[in-house]
Design a protein around this motif. Structure first.
Motif, mmCIF file in Angstrom:
data_model
loop_
_atom_site.group_PDB
_atom_site.id
_atom_site.type_symbol
_atom_site.label_atom_id
_atom_site.label_comp_id
_atom_site.label_asym_id
_atom_site.label_seq_id
_atom_site.Cartn_x
_atom_site.Cartn_y
_atom_site.Cartn_z
ATOM 1 N N TYR A 13 -4.283 5.188 0.578
ATOM 2 C CA TYR A 13 -4.364 5.827 1.899
ATOM 3 C C TYR A 13 -3.032 5.783 2.661
ATOM 4 N N PRO A 14 -2.186 4.753 2.504
ATOM 5 C CA PRO A 14 -0.879 4.793 3.173
ATOM 6 C C PRO A 14 -0.041 6.016 2.794
ATOM 7 N N CYS A 34 5.118 1.634 6.030
ATOM 8 C CA CYS A 34 3.720 1.926 6.371
ATOM 9 C C CYS A 34 2.793 0.798 5.925
ATOM 10 N N THR A 35 2.964 0.316 4.683
ATOM 11 C CA THR A 35 2.043 -0.719 4.185
ATOM 12 C C THR A 35 2.206 -2.026 4.958
ATOM 13 N N ASP A 85 5.039 -4.480 0.173
ATOM 14 C CA ASP A 85 5.988 -4.112 1.233
ATOM 15 C C ASP A 85 7.422 -4.010 0.716
ATOM 16 N N PHE A 133 -0.101 -1.582 7.823
ATOM 17 C CA PHE A 133 -1.304 -0.812 7.522
ATOM 18 C C PHE A 133 -2.571 -1.452 8.095
ATOM 19 N N LYS A 134 -2.705 -2.768 7.950
ATOM 20 C CA LYS A 134 -3.931 -3.442 8.397
ATOM 21 C C LYS A 134 -4.030 -3.518 9.917
ATOM 22 N N ILE A 150 -8.821 0.936 11.343
ATOM 23 C CA ILE A 150 -8.544 1.316 9.946
ATOM 24 C C ILE A 150 -9.769 1.077 9.065
ATOM 25 N N THR A 166 1.530 8.801 5.549
ATOM 26 C CA THR A 166 2.958 9.158 5.630
ATOM 27 C C THR A 166 3.186 10.629 5.294
ATOM 28 N N TRP A 181 -0.394 -5.595 0.029
ATOM 29 C CA TRP A 181 0.677 -4.742 -0.468
ATOM 30 C C TRP A 181 1.962 -5.565 -0.587
ATOM 31 N N ILE A 213 -3.467 -0.924 11.908
ATOM 32 C CA ILE A 213 -3.823 0.392 12.446
ATOM 33 C C ILE A 213 -5.191 0.302 13.126
#
Length: 286
Positions: A15-16, A213-214, A249, A217-218, A223, A20, A247, A220
């Motif tokens: 999903y990331p 983004c990753t 990163d 990510f958590k 989410i 993006t 992730w 957001i």
């Protein structure tokens, strides 16, 4: 604009990339990044990397290591998801099999040879002390093929990512007899040697964007709800998945790590011998 083609499974791990791409972050760097879903998984992506159909793939660690050793002209540029993948071991709801031990002589559905579902069936067999030379396989293409094969009785069990298949367990199509986690980080980014030579800077920019983004990510907002809706999951399952998924990163992948993964793959019978780790990786320094 530089055209770059990338592939991955249509699952929550990726999903990331959707975020993006939707935000046109690659276009801002002069990159026309085109995403292609591969429901058939790792074996399908290995084939696409070899043919030049795609330049990059978000791919299972064990599958791409085995395929690079077997001649895939690609390199691993970084870990993507550093936590293990949890493989559910499934039978049809009306199956007579009650526990994993019952499956020793059963036929396992796999998406294709060299795929995660194939290699993890070998790992599961080794974990249970079975003779892997006696495993029986039925090639089914993808998750839907696995559903069809188990429903029609063409195969007895099927291994696929635990949370992706959870709705099939919840609705009574599958029974899960247990789980088999990968004994290594689950997803890496692989890039063809040709793309690395031709578009090194663009690849580096793509990885910078996705790693940024990753990293967040958590955090957001909502989410868990977004992912639950998009992937037809219960919110509590997504919350559990988020809690155990990590992730990388963009931290560099080391030769030592690749060496340890290869040693484990040799011990489990997934590959016959290890290669120089430097032949498998190309670190991108961010």
């Amino acid at each position: 604009m530089t055209d770059i083609k990338i592939g991955g499974v249509p699952e929550h791990f990726n999903y990331p990339w959707y975020i993006t791409l939707k935000n046109k972050e690659y276009a801002k760097k002069g990159i026309n990044l085109r995403w292609q879903d591969f429901p058939g998984g790792t074996g399908d992506m290995c084939k696409a990397l070899r043919s030049g159909e795609i330049d990059m793939a978000i791919i299972l660690t064990e599958g791409i290591i085995k395929d690079i050793i077997n001649g895939n002209p690609s390199k691993i540029t970084q870990l993507f998801v550093k936590s293990p993948l949890i493989w559910g071991i499934h039978v049809s709801n009306n199956s007579p099999f009650k526990k994993i031990a019952d499956l020793q002589h059963a036929t396992v559905a796999i998406s294709r040879f060299g795929s995660g579902s194939h290699l993890m069936a070998i790992v599961n067999a080794r974990n249970n002390g079975w003779d892997t030379n006696k495993l029986k396989f039925k090639v089914v293409g993808n998750l839907q093929g696995g559903i069809d094969a188990l429903t029609k009785g063409e195969a007895d069990y099927f291994m696929w990512e635990h949370f992706t298949t959870k709705p099939l367990v919840d609705n009574g199509l599958f029974k899960r007899l247990g789980d088999c986690p990968t004994p290594w980080p689950c997803f890496v980014v692989a890039v063809t040697n040709k793309a690395l030579q031709k578009n090194y800077t663009e690849i580096k920019n793509i990885l910078n964007i996705i790693n940024n983004c990753t990293q967040d990510f958590k955090k957001i907002n909502d989410i868990d709800e977004i992912l639950a809706n998009r992937y037809d999951q219960k919110i509590e399952d997504i919350q559990k998945w988020l809690s155990i998924t990590h992730w990388s990163d963009g931290k560099p992948i080391t030769k030592n790590l690749i060496g340890r993964i290869q040693n484990k793959m040799v011990s489990l019978g997934v590959i016959n011998k290890r290669e120089k780790s430097s032949e498998l990786i190309k670190n991108m320094y961010f």
